[in-house]
Design a protein around this motif. Sequence first.
Motif, mmCIF file in Angstrom:
data_model
loop_
_atom_site.group_PDB
_atom_site.id
_atom_site.type_symbol
_atom_site.label_atom_id
_atom_site.label_comp_id
_atom_site.label_asym_id
_atom_site.label_seq_id
_atom_site.Cartn_x
_atom_site.Cartn_y
_atom_site.Cartn_z
ATOM 1 N N SER A 31 0.777 -0.979 -0.201
ATOM 2 C CA SER A 31 -0.147 0.502 -0.119
ATOM 3 C C SER A 31 0.489 0.628 0.044
ATOM 4 N N ALA A 32 2.146 1.141 0.344
ATOM 5 C CA ALA A 32 3.014 2.369 0.780
ATOM 6 C C ALA A 32 3.702 2.654 -0.667
ATOM 7 N N LEU A 33 3.515 2.022 -1.020
ATOM 8 C CA LEU A 33 4.498 1.608 -2.680
ATOM 9 C C LEU A 33 3.367 1.754 -3.493
ATOM 10 N N ARG A 34 2.039 1.946 -3.538
ATOM 11 C CA ARG A 34 1.318 1.276 -4.625
ATOM 12 C C ARG A 34 1.396 3.364 -4.429
ATOM 13 N N ALA A 35 1.233 4.194 -3.064
ATOM 14 C CA ALA A 35 0.873 4.742 -3.142
ATOM 15 C C ALA A 35 2.147 6.285 -3.219
ATOM 16 N N GLU A 36 3.616 5.547 -3.486
ATOM 17 C CA GLU A 36 4.321 6.886 -3.779
ATOM 18 C C GLU A 36 4.199 6.435 -5.529
ATOM 19 N N VAL A 37 4.104 4.586 -5.611
ATOM 20 C CA VAL A 37 3.839 5.536 -7.008
ATOM 21 C C VAL A 37 2.741 6.586 -8.155
ATOM 22 N N HIS A 38 1.989 6.935 -6.924
ATOM 23 C CA HIS A 38 0.878 7.529 -7.415
ATOM 24 C C HIS A 38 1.448 8.948 -7.505
ATOM 25 N N GLY A 39 2.135 9.511 -6.155
ATOM 26 C CA GLY A 39 2.885 10.275 -6.640
ATOM 27 C C GLY A 39 3.940 10.814 -7.007
ATOM 28 N N LEU A 40 4.757 9.338 -7.635
ATOM 29 C CA LEU A 40 5.597 10.211 -8.596
ATOM 30 C C LEU A 40 5.072 10.163 -10.105
ATOM 31 N N GLN A 41 3.812 9.048 -10.360
ATOM 32 C CA GLN A 41 3.048 9.277 -12.013
ATOM 33 C C GLN A 41 2.499 11.232 -11.430
ATOM 34 N N ALA A 42 1.910 11.319 -10.725
ATOM 35 C CA ALA A 42 1.501 13.089 -10.484
ATOM 36 C C ALA A 42 3.138 14.015 -10.892
ATOM 37 N N ARG A 43 3.805 13.805 -10.232
ATOM 38 C CA ARG A 43 4.702 14.390 -10.755
ATOM 39 C C ARG A 43 5.827 14.849 -12.078
ATOM 40 N N LEU A 44 5.535 13.168 -12.826
ATOM 41 C CA LEU A 44 6.016 13.221 -14.066
ATOM 42 C C LEU A 44 5.229 13.862 -14.705
ATOM 43 N N ARG A 45 4.046 14.172 -14.632
ATOM 44 C CA ARG A 45 2.755 14.413 -15.593
ATOM 45 C C ARG A 45 2.922 16.077 -15.276
ATOM 46 N N ALA A 46 3.139 16.421 -14.101
ATOM 47 C CA ALA A 46 3.048 18.025 -13.576
ATOM 48 C C ALA A 46 5.213 18.321 -14.233
ATOM 49 N N LEU A 47 5.841 17.679 -14.975
ATOM 50 C CA LEU A 47 6.906 17.835 -15.071
ATOM 51 C C LEU A 47 6.978 17.760 -16.922
ATOM 52 N N GLU A 48 6.140 17.120 -17.088
ATOM 53 C CA GLU A 48 5.943 17.575 -18.226
ATOM 54 C C GLU A 48 5.315 17.791 -18.993
ATOM 55 N N ALA A 49 4.355 18.486 -18.464
ATOM 56 C CA ALA A 49 3.812 19.536 -18.323
ATOM 57 C C ALA A 49 4.739 21.052 -18.709
ATOM 58 N N ARG A 50 5.226 21.242 -17.925
ATOM 59 C CA ARG A 50 6.229 22.021 -17.975
ATOM 60 C C ARG A 50 7.314 21.907 -19.014
ATOM 61 N N VAL A 51 7.555 20.692 -18.770
ATOM 62 C CA VAL A 51 8.415 20.923 -20.241
ATOM 63 C C VAL A 51 7.781 21.265 -21.597
ATOM 64 N N GLY A 52 6.164 20.676 -22.045
ATOM 65 C CA GLY A 52 5.630 20.970 -22.848
ATOM 66 C C GLY A 52 5.235 22.561 -23.078
ATOM 67 N N ARG A 53 4.788 23.296 -22.156
ATOM 68 C CA ARG A 53 4.878 24.503 -22.035
ATOM 69 C C ARG A 53 6.055 25.675 -22.500
ATOM 70 N N ALA A 54 7.195 24.669 -21.543
ATOM 71 C CA ALA A 54 8.233 26.192 -22.140
ATOM 72 C C ALA A 54 9.150 25.768 -23.490
ATOM 73 N N ALA A 55 8.850 24.490 -24.320
ATOM 74 C CA ALA A 55 9.254 24.056 -25.104
ATOM 75 C C ALA A 55 8.194 24.941 -26.259
ATOM 76 N N ALA A 56 7.012 25.180 -25.909
ATOM 77 C CA ALA A 56 5.852 25.951 -26.991
ATOM 78 C C ALA A 56 5.888 27.171 -26.578
ATOM 79 N N THR A 57 6.593 28.342 -26.092
ATOM 80 C CA THR A 57 6.737 29.176 -26.143
ATOM 81 C C THR A 57 7.713 29.929 -27.172
ATOM 82 N N PRO A 58 7.586 30.963 -27.611
ATOM 83 C CA PRO A 58 8.412 31.549 -28.435
ATOM 84 C C PRO A 58 9.886 31.991 -27.852
ATOM 85 N N GLY A 59 10.992 32.121 -28.972
ATOM 86 C CA GLY A 59 12.469 31.995 -28.136
ATOM 87 C C GLY A 59 13.179 30.876 -26.967
#
Length: 91
Positions: A31-59
Amino acid sequence: MEALIAFLALVVLGLLLVVPVLAIVALTRTSALRAEVHGLQARLRALEARVGRAAATPGSAPEARAEAVLAEPPAPPSVPAPQPSTQAAPE
């Protein structure tokens, strides 16, 4: 023969006590590992969104940033070399 039966009875009793405890420990760790995996997946999604936004900005093209990083630093200002003195040292 009686000693063997008593030994087997103790082994069975021990297994009946140990196996449920091990199962509970495994369940809590899972159960503890499952919660940690869910947290890491959420963090990965947030980082991927930041990278996508940074790549989309001009310049902010990666090539431009790479060229800026790889460019040679400016040369330091040249300082004239010290001239040897022709005066005698004071005594």
